[in-house]
Design a protein around this motif. Sequence first.
Motif, mmCIF file in Angstrom:
data_model
loop_
_atom_site.group_PDB
_atom_site.id
_atom_site.type_symbol
_atom_site.label_atom_id
_atom_site.label_comp_id
_atom_site.label_asym_id
_atom_site.label_seq_id
_atom_site.Cartn_x
_atom_site.Cartn_y
_atom_site.Cartn_z
ATOM 1 N N ARG A 283 0.869 -1.171 0.000
ATOM 2 C CA ARG A 283 0.000 0.000 0.000
ATOM 3 C C ARG A 283 0.902 1.215 0.000
ATOM 4 N NH1 ARG A 283 -2.551 -3.925 -0.405
ATOM 5 N NH2 ARG A 283 -4.320 -4.619 0.796
ATOM 6 N N GLY A 284 0.351 2.358 -0.023
ATOM 7 C CA GLY A 284 1.242 3.485 0.227
ATOM 8 C C GLY A 284 0.889 4.785 -0.417
ATOM 9 N N ALA A 285 0.137 4.819 -1.519
ATOM 10 C CA ALA A 285 -0.040 6.112 -2.186
ATOM 11 C C ALA A 285 -0.961 7.013 -1.385
ATOM 12 C CB ALA A 285 -0.607 5.896 -3.579
ATOM 13 N N ALA A 286 -0.378 7.886 -0.626
ATOM 14 C CA ALA A 286 -1.182 8.742 0.237
ATOM 15 C C ALA A 286 -1.571 10.003 -0.487
ATOM 16 C CB ALA A 286 -0.385 9.100 1.479
#
Lengths: 294, 465
Positions: A283-286
């Motif tokens: 995950r990760g795309a903030a």
Amino acid sequence: MTDAPDRGQWTVAGIPIRVTTSPALNILQRDRLELLEGGDNTRAPELKPLRDQFDDRRELINWYQAALVRTLGYLDVYAPPELLVHSSLVADGLVAGDDAPLDALQVDDYIDHMFQPAYEHAYDDLESNSQEWTGQGEEGGDYRDIQTTTEKNVAFKPAFRLLDEEQADVLKAYWRGFDDERALRQWAGGLTAVTRPLHKARTWRRRRELPQQPLQELIMSDSVAVDYLQVDVRDAGELGGEVAEAFEYKFAFAASVLLPAMALKARTLQYNAEEAAGGPRGRGAAENGNISSL
Amino acid sequence: MSKATVHVPVDGVDSVLDAIRSPDTLKQWLENLDAANIEKTQQETGDANAHTIGENMVRNLGMTRFPAILDKLQRVPDPATGEPPHAILRYPTALLDNIIHLSELDKYRLECEDYQGLPRVRRQVFEYLNNPDTPVDPGDFDAIGGTDAAIYGGMGRGKSTFLTTMVARILEINNEAVVWRGTSARTEWLPLAPWATVVLPKGVDATVTLAPPNDDGAGSDMDFEPIKVDLERIVRDVKYYDGLTDLNHNVLERGGFHVVYPDPRFRECEEVTKRATETKVLEYTSPWEAHRDDELGAEDITPEKFWWFAWAIHHVSEGLDMPVSWFADEIKALWTNGAEKADQDHPRFIRALADKYVDVRRSGLSIYAVGHILRKHFHHKIRDYMRWGVTMSGTPNPHNEDILSGRAPMTRDYTSGMPKGKALFWNVSSQSFSEFDWDDIPQRHKVPGKLRITYPGVEEVKEAC
């Protein structure tokens, strides 16, 4: 209260499943029947059912990989793939060789004592996590919309289908061999996408001797592995000699190292229907503002 | 304008622009840049109970202490799921495993919960890992020994500030030696001058000059000739080394920030590669050797920057059992993927390091290599061994492709649209990735201008060849 489903849409190879209001459980049952009875000729490579027995041990390994995903990795716990090397009762009973007994009872034994417990464990696991689709609630989905005949995703989870396809591709390249060491290294590096490092499993596989390195290192630091893994073994039965030797090595390596590492991946897979395209890898795309996280 | 709004440590100066207009004020800025309480650190006092240079750096740069960052991330929602904790904690192998360096001994410390002798921040990080109520535990960490990162992106995306932040974190969390690749062309490390030990080769005269920042649009009043400065007044310390063994065994200090310049004499370089196993022997020709030997000309002189290959090989094969993090900016100069075309010897140097790369990790050497374009600036022979990548905002991250030592864990482009100050940390071994960001550094540390360290004597010898 739901209407009774049309039973004809809920069978595999003529065998009905026990229909529930959870699409995931229905599809898991479908997957089981395909593994054992009906096969799946829409899958690439084709999934042959266990009852038909296999032409050679390569098909057996390929089936095992598909079975590991379809039992959410639990087959590895009840029927460790290493048995394929160490127990002729398992391997010979499942492969229809020239002088191997075509013994339906042996297949029944395998299914009853090894496969079925694994499947039931997967079913229990999924049952405690799956959702009912009763046509109400936020999603409004109805379990009858998800048909065993048309649903493509293993266990109704896109991430598992993706894993299955990718693991099957890895095995396909594995049997075909590699042009040179660099190609082998690239392939070995790609194993990280479809396996979990075996040393991570030491808490629940204490009794086994497991390699303690990432697979790419394990392979590339072993000159014997580097030599044998490059060989194309698809016609080993006909060619004999060095190719047959390479096949024995590859079969043992697949059963003892590759399949257990693939099983671990299936066991620890984090799946999320929203990540269908990307699978469960991160995950990760903030989109929020700067939070000074470093 | 009151002094409170001017963040420049120079008396009588009203603005940053005024400060850099004259060489003297720029020089004063550098000389006055200090780090409060640095004299009380354990590296200065020898007192193992005192705080470390890394902890001091974090405090003076206004950064949040790392244990507090970990606590904060537990409460920050992960935007993909809307629920805390942040991706950095959910996927510890993406970023945490890269910057929290653990040795075999550390693994035992964690198992036994025995943190005796550790600096405060490291102890608190270990306590956090062992705390059953936190989402991260020691079993989540794959890497023992050194780590690595291929850091890349375009200009103007905050890379310099990011590197400054990384250096501070690595020092704060690990209290290990950081080595920054010193070059005469660039001084990106200047914001950290108060903590820097500049390390120069013995017996080679160095000239240190300060030049104004580049300003193509400015008028002539912004321009001045470079002026000589006294290095000892600008940095924490200046040390000299006499060969690779002296450098790696005696000069490098645990928890110190070292800006190391290569040795144009290449002392011990060839010998080290001869002694090292499983690697090619590298031939080094210094300007003096070329000058002495009639058959050699200037074109036979080994580029000074190639010294770094021997340094890394020495650390791996003969270094002390001391973890080191190497920050190599402009990695293209060393690892360009076009090496074969430019120079027939260059690939041999690259291959020598690639042959030792597996041992690099085991020896506790972490490599942070920084470039602009991943496939062009990082030679594939070394790149194929690396596990982590950091893609800066504004550059697309790899997705659905093989890269580094495995496959990119991302299945789409996240970074192209990210704002400055954000980047993506990704790990091909564990198939994890996480976005992260960093703060700007205090204005007073953003010293413009360029500090150049050159060896005029060496240039003369080269010209005479």
